[in-house]
Every structure is written in C-alpha cells, then in structure tokens.
Write a protein that holds these residues in place. Structure first.
Motif, mmCIF file in Angstrom:
data_model
loop_
_atom_site.group_PDB
_atom_site.id
_atom_site.type_symbol
_atom_site.label_atom_id
_atom_site.label_comp_id
_atom_site.label_asym_id
_atom_site.label_seq_id
_atom_site.Cartn_x
_atom_site.Cartn_y
_atom_site.Cartn_z
ATOM 1 N N ILE A 31 0.841 -1.202 0.000
ATOM 2 C CA ILE A 31 0.000 0.000 0.000
ATOM 3 C C ILE A 31 0.875 1.251 0.000
ATOM 4 C CG2 ILE A 31 -1.608 1.360 1.410
ATOM 5 C CD1 ILE A 31 -2.914 -1.318 2.219
ATOM 6 N N GLY A 32 1.964 1.227 0.783
ATOM 7 C CA GLY A 32 2.873 2.373 0.800
ATOM 8 C C GLY A 32 3.503 2.630 -0.554
ATOM 9 N N VAL A 33 3.931 1.576 -1.223
ATOM 10 C CA VAL A 33 4.511 1.722 -2.556
ATOM 11 C C VAL A 33 3.460 2.217 -3.537
ATOM 12 C CG1 VAL A 33 5.505 0.434 -4.490
ATOM 13 C CG2 VAL A 33 6.356 0.064 -2.175
ATOM 14 N N TRP A 34 2.268 1.676 -3.440
ATOM 15 C CA TRP A 34 1.178 2.088 -4.335
ATOM 16 C C TRP A 34 0.847 3.570 -4.160
ATOM 17 C CZ3 TRP A 34 -1.499 0.147 -8.333
ATOM 18 C CH2 TRP A 34 -2.657 0.810 -8.707
ATOM 19 N N VAL A 35 0.653 3.978 -2.930
ATOM 20 C CA VAL A 35 0.294 5.379 -2.672
ATOM 21 C C VAL A 35 1.431 6.314 -3.068
ATOM 22 C CG1 VAL A 35 -0.192 7.039 -0.816
ATOM 23 C CG2 VAL A 35 -1.403 4.866 -0.888
ATOM 24 N N ALA A 36 2.664 5.909 -2.812
ATOM 25 C CA ALA A 36 3.803 6.790 -3.092
ATOM 26 C C ALA A 36 4.098 6.925 -4.579
ATOM 27 C CB ALA A 36 5.036 6.271 -2.368
ATOM 28 N N PHE A 37 3.975 5.842 -5.319
ATOM 29 C CA PHE A 37 4.429 5.885 -6.702
ATOM 30 C C PHE A 37 3.319 5.834 -7.740
ATOM 31 C CE2 PHE A 37 8.175 3.890 -4.520
ATOM 32 C CZ PHE A 37 8.922 5.046 -4.517
ATOM 33 N N VAL A 38 2.165 5.271 -7.396
ATOM 34 C CA VAL A 38 1.083 5.164 -8.384
ATOM 35 C C VAL A 38 0.043 6.255 -8.184
ATOM 36 C CG1 VAL A 38 -0.704 3.637 -9.301
ATOM 37 C CG2 VAL A 38 1.483 2.687 -8.593
ATOM 38 N N GLU A 39 -0.246 6.588 -6.951
ATOM 39 C CA GLU A 39 -1.224 7.633 -6.623
ATOM 40 C C GLU A 39 -0.533 8.756 -5.852
ATOM 41 O OE1 GLU A 39 -4.393 7.720 -7.516
ATOM 42 O OE2 GLU A 39 -4.340 5.763 -8.483
ATOM 43 N N PRO A 40 0.401 9.464 -6.468
ATOM 44 C CA PRO A 40 1.204 10.437 -5.716
ATOM 45 C C PRO A 40 0.476 11.735 -5.388
ATOM 46 C CG PRO A 40 1.840 10.470 -8.002
ATOM 47 C CD PRO A 40 0.824 9.359 -7.852
ATOM 48 N N ALA A 41 -0.747 11.914 -5.826
ATOM 49 C CA ALA A 41 -1.450 13.181 -5.583
ATOM 50 C C ALA A 41 -1.748 13.395 -4.099
ATOM 51 C CB ALA A 41 -2.760 13.207 -6.375
#
Length: 141
Positions: A31-41
């Motif tokens: 989830i951290g990787v997803w939020v940081a790199f895929v959903e950076p807004a």
C-alpha cells in the motif's frame, strides 16, 4: 539438535510468525509503494520518497526472507552459507523497515493504544530472520 529437527522447528516458526508478518507487513508495504508511486497526488515529494522507500524496503525484505527460508528448508545451513550477499542485504533492509514499524507503533501508542496493532505488520518476521542469521553463523551438528 540435529539438522532435520532444526528445519522442522524453523518451518513451524516461519509458518506462525512469517505468515502473520508477511501478510500484515507485505500488505502495508505494498500500500505504501502504491500510494507513493502510483497515486502520488495524496502526498508531497518528501512524503512520497519516505513512504515509498519504506514500503520498498519492506517488500524487498519479505522477498529476501522468502528466498533465504526456501534455501534453508531445501539445503540446510549449506544453502544459507552458499546464498550470495543480495538476499542477506534484502533481509537487512526488511529488518530496518520492521524496526521502524516498532518505533512508530510505540510512538503512536501514546495517543492511541490501538496503534500497537502495528506490531503485527512486519515485526513478527524479525524472529525467523534472526533465526536464519543465527543458523548461518553457527556450525551444524
């Protein structure tokens, strides 16, 4: 204790602590990787780098632990000694990420005691990881 018995003991420890730590820690890391790199807004740049790096370290640590566990369960201490430096470095990164989770859990526990649930997100993997390091360093019987 003979090698077969140590492998069975490690397998039980890996099943009990490893699955819990991998499920909790792996999920939060992903989830951290997803939020940081895929959903950076949702985050500023510094937060993205911190959360993305922390999540990446956790995922890399889980992969290193899986690799070393499979080597130990298949080939014993010889498999651990013959594995290269990369899985051990990955395990070290994951351990650092898990120690950071422990610190964050106790820091947040001052505000909310339910934050201690974070102790199930990664730190249980420290027990089998320490056992792998100990098994690699000791002589087999």
């Amino acid at each position: 204790m003979d090698e077969g018995r140590q492998r069975r003991t490690y397998a039980v420890l890996a099943l009990i602590c490893g699955i819990v730590g991998m499920a909790g820690g792996g999920t939060f890391a992903a989830i951290g990787v997803w939020v940081a790199f895929v959903e950076p807004a949702y985050l500023d740049r510094a937060s993205r780098l911190l959360i993305g790096g922390w999540g990446s370290a956790g995922l890399i640590g889980v992969l290193g632990w899986l690799w070393l566990s499979s080597r130990y369960l298949r080939a014993g201490r010889t498999g651990l000694r013959d594995s290269g430096p990369w899985p051990w470095a990955a395990l070290g990164l994951g351990a650092l990420a898990a120690v950071a989770v422990v610190g964050m859990a106790f820091w947040q526990a001052a505000a909310s005691p339910t934050a201690l649930v974070l102790l199930l997100a990664g730190p249980p993997l420290l027990l089998p990881a320490v056992m792998l390091v100990r098994l690699r360093r000791t002589q087999g019987t």
